[in-house]
Scaffold this motif. Structure first.
Motif, PDB file in Angstrom:
ATOM      1  N   ILE A  64      -5.443  11.409 -12.471  1.00  0.00           N
ATOM      2  CA  ILE A  64      -4.409  10.387 -12.268  1.00  0.00           C
ATOM      3  C   ILE A  64      -3.567  10.703 -11.042  1.00  0.00           C
ATOM      4  CG2 ILE A  64      -2.244   9.473 -13.203  1.00  0.00           C
ATOM      5  CD1 ILE A  64      -3.452   9.457 -15.929  1.00  0.00           C
ATOM      6  N   PHE A  65      -3.255  11.988 -10.852  1.00  0.00           N
ATOM      7  CA  PHE A  65      -2.370  12.393  -9.757  1.00  0.00           C
ATOM      8  C   PHE A  65      -3.139  12.964  -8.568  1.00  0.00           C
ATOM      9  CE2 PHE A  65       0.024  13.127 -13.788  1.00  0.00           C
ATOM     10  CZ  PHE A  65       0.881  12.030 -13.658  1.00  0.00           C
ATOM     11  N   SER A  66      -4.408  12.615  -8.467  1.00  0.00           N
ATOM     12  CA  SER A  66      -5.253  13.143  -7.390  1.00  0.00           C
ATOM     13  C   SER A  66      -5.147  12.333  -6.100  1.00  0.00           C
ATOM     14  CB  SER A  66      -6.717  13.167  -7.845  1.00  0.00           C
ATOM     15  OG  SER A  66      -7.185  11.826  -8.039  1.00  0.00           O
ATOM     16  N   GLY A  67      -4.460  11.218  -6.144  1.00  0.00           N
ATOM     17  CA  GLY A  67      -4.407  10.343  -4.983  1.00  0.00           C
ATOM     18  C   GLY A  67      -5.437   9.239  -5.028  1.00  0.00           C
ATOM     19  N   MET A  68      -6.251   9.198  -6.070  1.00  0.00           N
ATOM     20  CA  MET A  68      -7.274   8.170  -6.219  1.00  0.00           C
ATOM     21  C   MET A  68      -6.644   6.813  -6.517  1.00  0.00           C
ATOM     22  SD  MET A  68     -10.339   7.170  -6.128  1.00  0.00           S
ATOM     23  CE  MET A  68     -11.171   8.748  -5.879  1.00  0.00           C
ATOM     24  N   VAL A  69      -7.302   5.771  -6.026  1.00  0.00           N
ATOM     25  CA  VAL A  69      -6.877   4.400  -6.293  1.00  0.00           C
ATOM     26  C   VAL A  69      -7.784   3.825  -7.370  1.00  0.00           C
ATOM     27  CG1 VAL A  69      -6.564   2.106  -5.317  1.00  0.00           C
ATOM     28  CG2 VAL A  69      -6.066   4.111  -3.928  1.00  0.00           C
ATOM     29  N   TRP A  70      -7.191   3.114  -8.335  1.00  0.00           N
ATOM     30  CA  TRP A  70      -7.927   2.577  -9.467  1.00  0.00           C
ATOM     31  C   TRP A  70      -7.827   1.049  -9.487  1.00  0.00           C
ATOM     32  CZ3 TRP A  70      -9.941   6.920 -11.662  1.00  0.00           C
ATOM     33  CH2 TRP A  70      -9.238   8.122 -11.470  1.00  0.00           C
ATOM     34  N   THR A  71      -8.825   0.432 -10.086  1.00  0.00           N
ATOM     35  CA  THR A  71      -8.741  -1.017 -10.304  1.00  0.00           C
ATOM     36  C   THR A  71      -7.781  -1.268 -11.455  1.00  0.00           C
ATOM     37  OG1 THR A  71     -10.533  -1.099 -11.932  1.00  0.00           O
ATOM     38  CG2 THR A  71     -11.142  -1.280  -9.583  1.00  0.00           C
ATOM     39  N   GLY A  72      -7.314  -2.511 -11.561  1.00  0.00           N
ATOM     40  CA  GLY A  72      -6.402  -2.837 -12.648  1.00  0.00           C
ATOM     41  C   GLY A  72      -7.001  -2.553 -14.004  1.00  0.00           C
ATOM     42  N   ASP A  84      -3.635  -7.658 -11.892  1.00  0.00           N
ATOM     43  CA  ASP A  84      -4.917  -8.313 -12.106  1.00  0.00           C
ATOM     44  C   ASP A  84      -5.983  -7.239 -12.338  1.00  0.00           C
ATOM     45  OD1 ASP A  84      -6.473 -11.030 -11.730  1.00  0.00           O
ATOM     46  OD2 ASP A  84      -7.619  -9.510 -10.627  1.00  0.00           O
ATOM     47  N   LYS A  85      -7.067  -7.624 -12.972  1.00  0.00           N
ATOM     48  CA  LYS A  85      -8.131  -6.645 -13.258  1.00  0.00           C
ATOM     49  C   LYS A  85      -8.747  -6.072 -11.992  1.00  0.00           C
ATOM     50  CE  LYS A  85     -11.638 -10.295 -13.858  1.00  0.00           C
ATOM     51  NZ  LYS A  85     -10.680 -11.391 -13.628  1.00  0.00           N
ATOM     52  N   ALA A  86      -8.645  -6.809 -10.879  1.00  0.00           N
ATOM     53  CA  ALA A  86      -9.210  -6.334  -9.612  1.00  0.00           C
ATOM     54  C   ALA A  86      -8.158  -5.748  -8.676  1.00  0.00           C
ATOM     55  CB  ALA A  86      -9.948  -7.477  -8.909  1.00  0.00           C
ATOM     56  N   SER A  87      -6.902  -5.712  -9.107  1.00  0.00           N
ATOM     57  CA  SER A  87      -5.847  -5.117  -8.274  1.00  0.00           C
ATOM     58  C   SER A  87      -6.124  -3.632  -8.061  1.00  0.00           C
ATOM     59  CB  SER A  87      -4.479  -5.292  -8.942  1.00  0.00           C
ATOM     60  OG  SER A  87      -4.146  -6.643  -9.116  1.00  0.00           O
ATOM     61  N   LEU A  88      -5.634  -3.095  -6.960  1.00  0.00           N
ATOM     62  CA  LEU A  88      -5.772  -1.664  -6.673  1.00  0.00           C
ATOM     63  C   LEU A  88      -4.449  -0.979  -6.983  1.00  0.00           C
ATOM     64  CD1 LEU A  88      -7.777  -1.789  -3.324  1.00  0.00           C
ATOM     65  CD2 LEU A  88      -8.641  -1.444  -5.648  1.00  0.00           C
ATOM     66  N   GLY A 123      -0.908  -2.100  -5.382  1.00  0.00           N
ATOM     67  CA  GLY A 123       0.348  -1.434  -5.695  1.00  0.00           C
ATOM     68  C   GLY A 123       0.077   0.050  -5.694  1.00  0.00           C
ATOM     69  N   ALA A 124      -0.016   0.617  -4.510  1.00  0.00           N
ATOM     70  CA  ALA A 124      -0.450   2.002  -4.355  1.00  0.00           C
ATOM     71  C   ALA A 124       0.637   2.849  -3.707  1.00  0.00           C
ATOM     72  CB  ALA A 124      -1.718   2.067  -3.507  1.00  0.00           C
ATOM     73  N   SER A 125       0.536   4.148  -3.918  1.00  0.00           N
ATOM     74  CA  SER A 125       1.437   5.111  -3.307  1.00  0.00           C
ATOM     75  C   SER A 125       2.896   4.696  -3.546  1.00  0.00           C
ATOM     76  CB  SER A 125       1.115   5.242  -1.812  1.00  0.00           C
ATOM     77  OG  SER A 125       1.725   6.392  -1.269  1.00  0.00           O
ATOM     78  N   GLY A 126       3.665   4.444  -2.477  1.00  0.00           N
ATOM     79  CA  GLY A 126       5.064   4.050  -2.642  1.00  0.00           C
ATOM     80  C   GLY A 126       5.224   2.773  -3.449  1.00  0.00           C
ATOM     81  N   GLY A 127       4.235   1.882  -3.374  1.00  0.00           N
ATOM     82  CA  GLY A 127       4.281   0.658  -4.166  1.00  0.00           C
ATOM     83  C   GLY A 127       4.252   0.960  -5.651  1.00  0.00           C
ATOM     84  N   TYR A 128       3.418   1.940  -6.056  1.00  0.00           N
ATOM     85  CA  TYR A 128       3.382   2.312  -7.473  1.00  0.00           C
ATOM     86  C   TYR A 128       4.593   3.163  -7.837  1.00  0.00           C
ATOM     87  CZ  TYR A 128       1.768   3.558 -12.064  1.00  0.00           C
ATOM     88  OH  TYR A 128       1.697   3.700 -13.431  1.00  0.00           O
ATOM     89  N   TYR A 129       5.083   3.942  -6.903  1.00  0.00           N
ATOM     90  CA  TYR A 129       6.308   4.731  -7.104  1.00  0.00           C
ATOM     91  C   TYR A 129       7.424   3.816  -7.592  1.00  0.00           C
ATOM     92  CZ  TYR A 129       9.768   8.411  -5.886  1.00  0.00           C
ATOM     93  OH  TYR A 129      10.739   9.373  -5.918  1.00  0.00           O
ATOM     94  N   PRO A 186       0.819  -1.218   0.000  1.00  0.00           N
ATOM     95  CA  PRO A 186       0.000   0.000   0.000  1.00  0.00           C
ATOM     96  C   PRO A 186       0.849   1.262   0.000  1.00  0.00           C
ATOM     97  CG  PRO A 186       0.180  -0.836   2.224  1.00  0.00           C
ATOM     98  CD  PRO A 186       0.927  -1.809   1.347  1.00  0.00           C
ATOM     99  N   GLY A 187       2.175   1.103   0.034  1.00  0.00           N
ATOM    100  CA  GLY A 187       3.061   2.259   0.049  1.00  0.00           C
ATOM    101  C   GLY A 187       3.957   2.251   1.274  1.00  0.00           C
ATOM    102  N   GLY A 188       4.327   3.442   1.700  1.00  0.00           N
ATOM    103  CA  GLY A 188       5.221   3.539   2.858  1.00  0.00           C
ATOM    104  C   GLY A 188       6.150   4.724   2.714  1.00  0.00           C
ATOM    105  N   SER A 189       7.383   4.527   3.091  1.00  0.00           N
ATOM    106  CA  SER A 189       8.372   5.600   3.106  1.00  0.00           C
ATOM    107  C   SER A 189       8.680   6.107   1.698  1.00  0.00           C
ATOM    108  CB  SER A 189       9.666   5.096   3.753  1.00  0.00           C
ATOM    109  OG  SER A 189      10.742   5.982   3.501  1.00  0.00           O
ATOM    110  N   PRO A 190       8.508   7.420   1.442  1.00  0.00           N
ATOM    111  CA  PRO A 190       8.870   7.961   0.133  1.00  0.00           C
ATOM    112  C   PRO A 190      10.373   7.901  -0.116  1.00  0.00           C
ATOM    113  CG  PRO A 190       8.287   9.740   1.642  1.00  0.00           C
ATOM    114  CD  PRO A 190       7.943   8.459   2.335  1.00  0.00           C
TER     115      PRO A 190
END
Length: 328
Positions: free
Chosen positions: A255-263, A172-176, A155-161, A121-125
């Motif tokens: 896209i850069f609003s902080g919103m989480v999207w499905t795969g 996956d299509k249901a991944s966040l 795969g959000a925030s730091g995970g997507y970073y 879900p993220g973590g340390s930048p």
């Protein structure tokens, strides 16, 4: 016939009886003392034996559970896998362990491609940036070895970073996916303290040192300055995503609003390149179905030693009162 009373003889007999009694008491006391010493020695022996047994058992368990990366094939062609599972910056998921696994994966001569499987879900930048920069460096050193990120549940925030550094990203299509933003949160207890009649005593050196103290009224000037810092980090995040994704990103301002999207949504937004699992990427994208795990994991023994050491250190800090002053 006459009889006489000898006082000295009676005294001597009485003294002999008394001496024998004291001798008996002394012998009994010495015997009890010897028995106590013997029991103490046996107690120490059995404690030592128990400790040795535990030590040997842990050693056996450690050897049984230990995963040795040197056992990975050095010549056979394979897809290398590195896991990033958890909050980035914690003891279980820190930049050093992820980077160590990535380096081993790229350095292996049999690696045809690398998969970074992310479930975070993220973590340390800071640590997210460290992993991102290292991926870019390794891709420069090994241009013929592609790296693909595969998002599991999230795969959000730091995970997507981190994922943005990959050549391509799958999920996956249901991944966040997403959450391209920065958060800093807390609580305010000023009103509750007034009702309870509690007074806060906080001593600092530095005008804004305690600006985020939940027991003091909010400082508007400090809050504005802190918001500037958050905006700066957010812009860094945005630039990293733009650098990694390039023209694949859509023009959607959210896209850069902080919103989480499905795969499924993320593919349309250009945050993902496609839908698929690690097995799919290894088989269909990299072209090497054989997967070798290069993830650096703590063994049960190492985890126990770490947690035990952290617990002892924490207790020592509390007992010694060393947590009363800190530079954070």
């Amino acid at each position: 016939m006459s009889s006489s009373w000898n006082e000295s003889d009676d005294y001597e007999q009485s003294g002999d009886k008394e001496g024998r009694a004291w001798k008996l008491v002394e012998n009994l006391a010495q015997g009890a003392l010897k028995e106590q010493r013997r029991a103490r020695r046996w107690g120490i022996f059995f404690k030592l034996l128990t400790f040795i047994w535990l030590f040997v058992s842990v050693g056996v368990f450690y050897n049984a559970m230990h995963v040795d990366l040197s056992g990975a094939p050095a010549s056979a062609s394979h897809t290398a896998l590195v896991e990033l599972d958890g909050v980035i910056g914690t003891d279980d998921v820190n930049a050093d362990s992820v980077v160590t696994g990535l380096r081993a994966a790229f350095e292996d001569k049999g690696t045809k491609g690398v998969i970074l499987r992310i479930n975070s879900p993220g973590g340390s930048p800071v640590q997210s940036g460290y992993i991102y920069d290292e991926i870019r460096r390794l891709r420069g050193l090994y241009p013929q070895t592609p790296l693909y990120a595969v998002v599991m549940d999230i795969g959000a925030s730091g995970g997507y970073y981190v994922a943005a550094a990959a050549d391509k990203i799958y999920a996956d299509k249901a991944s966040l996916v997403g959450s391209i933003g920065v958060i800093s949160s807390g609580f305010g207890f000023v009103g509750a303290m007034k009702k309870l009649g509690v007074t806060r005593r906080n001593y600092t050196a530095g005008e804004f040192k305690a600006f985020n103290d939940p027991f003091q009224p909010e400082d508007l000037e400090a809050t504005q300055r802190w918001q500037q810092s958050l905006d700066t980090i957010h812009n860094q995040f945005i630039n990293v995503v733009k650098q990694g994704r390039g023209d694949r990103l859509s023009d959607n301002k959210d896209i850069f609003s902080g919103m989480v999207w499905t795969g499924e949504q993320a593919v349309k937004l250009g945050l993902l390149d496609g839908l698929g699992s690690a097995g799919y990427v290894a088989r269909e994208v990299i072209g090497e179905e054989e997967i070798v795990d290069f993830s650096l994991r703590l063994t049960p023994f190492e985890r126990f030693a770490r947690d035990f050491g952290a617990g002892v250190a924490s207790t020592a800090v509390k007992v010694l009162g060393l947590n009363s002053l800190s530079l954070q």
